[in-house]
Design an enzyme around this catalytic site. Structure first.
Site, PDB file in Angstrom:
ATOM      1  CG  ASN A 210      -0.220  -0.065   2.502  1.00 24.40           C
ATOM      2  OD1 ASN A 210       0.511   0.858   2.850  1.00 24.40           O
ATOM      3  ND2 ASN A 210      -0.372  -1.164   3.241  1.00 24.40           N
ATOM      4  CG  ASP A 279      -6.784  -5.748   6.442  1.00 26.99           C
ATOM      5  OD1 ASP A 279      -6.304  -5.808   7.587  1.00 26.99           O
ATOM      6  OD2 ASP A 279      -7.431  -4.757   6.024  1.00 26.99           O
ATOM      7  N   PRO A 306      -2.855 -11.943  10.173  1.00 29.98           N
ATOM      8  CG  PRO A 306      -0.948 -12.167  11.492  1.00 29.98           C
ATOM      9  CD  PRO A 306      -1.458 -12.384  10.093  1.00 29.98           C
ATOM     10  CG  LEU A 309      -4.376  -2.284  17.275  1.00 28.67           C
ATOM     11  CD1 LEU A 309      -3.187  -1.842  18.119  1.00 28.67           C
ATOM     12  CD2 LEU A 309      -4.901  -1.081  16.488  1.00 28.67           C
ATOM     13  CE  LYS A 338     -10.924  -0.051  11.415  1.00 28.65           C
ATOM     14  NZ  LYS A 338     -10.434   0.635  10.256  1.00 28.65           N
ATOM     15  CE  LYS A 342      -8.577  -3.583  14.736  1.00 25.15           C
ATOM     16  NZ  LYS A 342      -7.582  -3.566  13.668  1.00 25.15           N
TER      17      LYS A 342
HETATM   18  O1  PMT Z   1       2.798   6.154   6.517  1.00 22.01           O
HETATM   19  P1  PMT Z   1       2.217   7.460   6.028  1.00 22.01           P
HETATM   20  O2  PMT Z   1       2.376   7.647   4.538  1.00 22.01           O
HETATM   21  O3  PMT Z   1       2.728   8.627   6.825  1.00 22.01           O
HETATM   22  O4  PMT Z   1       0.641   7.388   6.255  1.00 22.01           O
HETATM   23  C1  PMT Z   1       0.122   7.309   7.547  1.00 22.01           C
HETATM   24  C2  PMT Z   1      -1.057   6.321   7.636  1.00 22.01           C
HETATM   25  C3  PMT Z   1      -2.196   6.791   6.760  1.00 22.01           C
HETATM   26  C4  PMT Z   1      -0.608   4.924   7.181  1.00 22.01           C
HETATM   27  C5  PMT Z   1      -1.465   6.280   9.148  1.00 22.01           C
HETATM   28  O5  PMT Z   1      -1.878   7.559   9.522  1.00 22.01           O
HETATM   29  C6  PMT Z   1      -2.605   5.289   9.378  1.00 22.01           C
HETATM   30  O6  PMT Z   1      -3.765   5.605   9.267  1.00 22.01           O
HETATM   31  N1  PMT Z   1      -2.244   4.028   9.750  1.00 22.01           N
HETATM   32  C7  PMT Z   1      -3.176   2.922   9.913  1.00 22.01           C
HETATM   33  C8  PMT Z   1      -3.598   2.400   8.583  1.00 22.01           C
HETATM   34  C9  PMT Z   1      -4.508   1.189   8.705  1.00 22.01           C
HETATM   35  O7  PMT Z   1      -4.063   0.093   8.411  1.00 22.01           O
HETATM   36  O8  PMT Z   1      -5.692   1.418   9.196  1.00 22.01           O
HETATM   37  P2  PMT Z   1      -6.837   0.270   9.453  1.00 22.01           P
HETATM   38  O9  PMT Z   1      -8.053   1.057   9.758  1.00 22.01           O
HETATM   39  O10 PMT Z   1      -6.859  -0.673   8.316  1.00 22.01           O
HETATM   40  O11 PMT Z   1      -6.318  -0.518  10.713  1.00 22.01           O
HETATM   41  C10 PMT Z   1      -6.681  -0.152  12.046  1.00 22.01           C
HETATM   42  C11 PMT Z   1      -5.531  -0.401  13.000  1.00 22.01           C
HETATM   43  O12 PMT Z   1      -5.252  -1.820  13.044  1.00 22.01           O
HETATM   44  C12 PMT Z   1      -4.236   0.271  12.611  1.00 22.01           C
HETATM   45  O13 PMT Z   1      -3.614   0.753  13.789  1.00 22.01           O
HETATM   46  C13 PMT Z   1      -3.417  -0.851  11.988  1.00 22.01           C
HETATM   47  O14 PMT Z   1      -2.029  -0.634  12.199  1.00 22.01           O
HETATM   48  C14 PMT Z   1      -3.909  -2.074  12.724  1.00 22.01           C
HETATM   49  N2  PMT Z   1      -3.884  -3.339  11.930  1.00 22.01           N
HETATM   50  C15 PMT Z   1      -4.605  -3.420  10.771  1.00 22.01           C
HETATM   51  C16 PMT Z   1      -4.611  -4.611  10.080  1.00 22.01           C
HETATM   52  C17 PMT Z   1      -3.881  -5.716  10.572  1.00 22.01           C
HETATM   53  N3  PMT Z   1      -3.860  -6.859   9.927  1.00 22.01           N
HETATM   54  N4  PMT Z   1      -3.194  -5.591  11.723  1.00 22.01           N
HETATM   55  C18 PMT Z   1      -3.186  -4.424  12.403  1.00 22.01           C
HETATM   56  O15 PMT Z   1      -2.547  -4.326  13.461  1.00 22.01           O
END
Ligand code: PMT
Length: 399
Positions: A210, A279, A306, A309, A338, A342
């Site tokens: 990504n 994911d 997995p 978080l 979330k 989590k």
């Molecule tokens: O890196 P940059 O270019 O500076 O951009 C920053 C960012 C946009 C990446 C950052 O600000 C951000 O939003 N990071 C989280 C992105 C994300 O994966 O969001 P999510 O809504 O899909 O996931 C929610 C949370 O679960 C996140 O903290 C993620 O790290 C965590 N996660 C998600 C999927 C997974 N399989 N395991 C996880 O731990």
């Protein structure tokens, strides 16, 4: 908290909150500080100098060219006398002047002349505070080592709810104490941050990934290191370890990020998951580069990764656990879900559809959602500045 023998200059600018500075001056004096006040001409339109004279027990300085009471170059002697300057309220005007080296009255001239720490306490209408020029001036001043206390969000004198409210006296005093005592916010704490997008390989040279650049996570890690925490950044991207207390653990895939996270989790006081973890990953990794000559339609079967978080949340003991949410719709609603699912202490939600927010960009626009449901929404700002704000908020929540 005792300010005995401390010399504090309070600079008062022309904002409606200037009457609240009277309480600050009074409390500083009650705590043993020697206080001298400098008022701008606009400040004198709101409160008369006699108020600050009475409360500080000292002459109030208002004019560069007034009658000389002691034979000294006043702005220079004040600049040297002070242990700290507190500018409260700090208006857009003084922030603009100071960040551009303008010295055209007693306060701005003394500020240019001092080498002592300066704490600005900005307070103004929220549109003024969020104005890009004001934000750039604030960022510039911070980069030169000036201290800045974030205004509160709440009811403003202009009858709107927004960011720009003058903080409580106690909060200002706490910040003065921190600066004077040289205390850092995260001394003795271990902070782990994840950054970047995971790279899920399907052959030796290709991966599914990504657009995360890792800058958000790196900015947070740097801000935590600046506040004296021992920081480990688990990152898919390369960054400089610019501080001795900032170490980088390089990973590629979600599984590698998971095992590094679990290894470091038990010892962490704060764990911040800013990475964009894929994911899904390819079920199979080809051992050799896939050749296009033999394949017309390449199908790659994806299996679920997995949720790191989620696992950290389930195993949480004393850690302060922070997650991010990259959303394209229903920002707060999805963020709250979330946070709950989590088991997080704080969630930073970014609407990645907005220009200047989310992946790749140098800026971000976020809402911080706390466990108790409180939400702080921030205007667009650099990820570096946001990192500092988030570390500030996290350290306050740890207290
Ligand atoms: O890196 P940059 O270019 O500076 O951009 C920053 C960012 C946009 C990446 C950052 O600000 C951000 O939003 N990071 C989280 C992105 C994300 O994966 O969001 P999510 O809504 O899909 O996931 C929610 C949370 O679960 C996140 O903290 C993620 O790290 C965590 N996660 C998600 C999927 C997974 N399989 N395991 C996880 O731990």
């Amino acid at each position: 908290m005792n300010f005995k023998n401390k010399n504090i200059i309070v600079g008062i600018c022309g904002g409606i909150a200037s009457y609240k500075t009277a309480d600050l001056v009074s409390k500083l004096r009650q705590k043993g500080a020697n206080v001298k006040c400098i008022m701008t001409s606009h400040a004198q339109e709101f409160v008369k100098p006699v108020v600050f004279g009475e409360l500080s027990g000292n002459q109030v300085f208002t004019d560069m060219f007034g009658e000389i009471k002691e034979w000294d170059v006043e702005h220079i002697s004040l600049a040297m006398w002070a242990d700290i300057f507190v500018i409260a309220p700090a208006t857009a005007n003084i922030l603009g002047k100071c960040s551009n080296g303008i010295a055209d009255d007693m306060l701005s001239t003394t500020l240019i002349a001092t080498k002592k720490p300066v704490l600005f306490v900005p307070s103004m209408n929220s549109n003024m505070f969020e104005n890009q020029i004001v934000q750039e001036n604030i960022a510039k001043l911070k980069s030169y080592g000036y201290y800045m206390l974030e205004p509160d969000i709440g009811h403003l004198a202009c009858n709107v709810i927004g960011k720009g409210r003058f903080p409580k006296t106690e909060k200002i005093i706490e910040n003065i104490d921190k600066i004077l005592s040289g205390k850092k916010l995260l001394s003795g704490k271990k902070v782990v941050v994840t950054a970047g997008g995971t790279k899920e390989e399907f052959d030796p040279v290709r991966y599914i990934g990504n657009y995360s650049s890792g800058l958000m996570g790196y900015s947070i890690a740097k801000a935590a290191a600046k506040e004296d925490a021992e920081v480990i950044l688990i990152s898919t991207e390369n960054f400089e370890e610019i501080y001795e207390n900032l170490k980088i653990k390089k990973v590629k895939t979600a599984n590698e990020m998971r095992s590094a996270s679990l290894t470091l989790y038990d010892e962490a006081d704060v764990f911040i998951m800013a990475a964009a973890v894929a994911d899904y990953r390819p079920e199979k990794k080809f051992t050799k580069k896939v050749k296009k000559e033999n394949i017309e339609n390449l199908c790659i079967n994806l299996v679920k990764n997995p949720d790191i978080l989620m696992e950290l949340g389930k195993n949480k003991k004393t850690q302060f656990l922070v997650g991010f949410a990259a959303e394209t719709n229903n920002l707060i609603e999805n963020g709250l879900k979330k946070l709950k699912n989590k088991n997080l202490d704080m969630l930073i939600a970014n609407d990645v559809t907005q220009s200047g927010a989310g992946f790749e960009s140098k800026t971000n626009i976020v809402s911080v959602i706390y466990k108790d449901g409180k939400i702080d929404s921030y205007p667009k700002m650099s990820k570096i500045e946001l990192g500092e704000i988030l570390i500030n908020k996290i350290s306050s929540a740890l207290e």
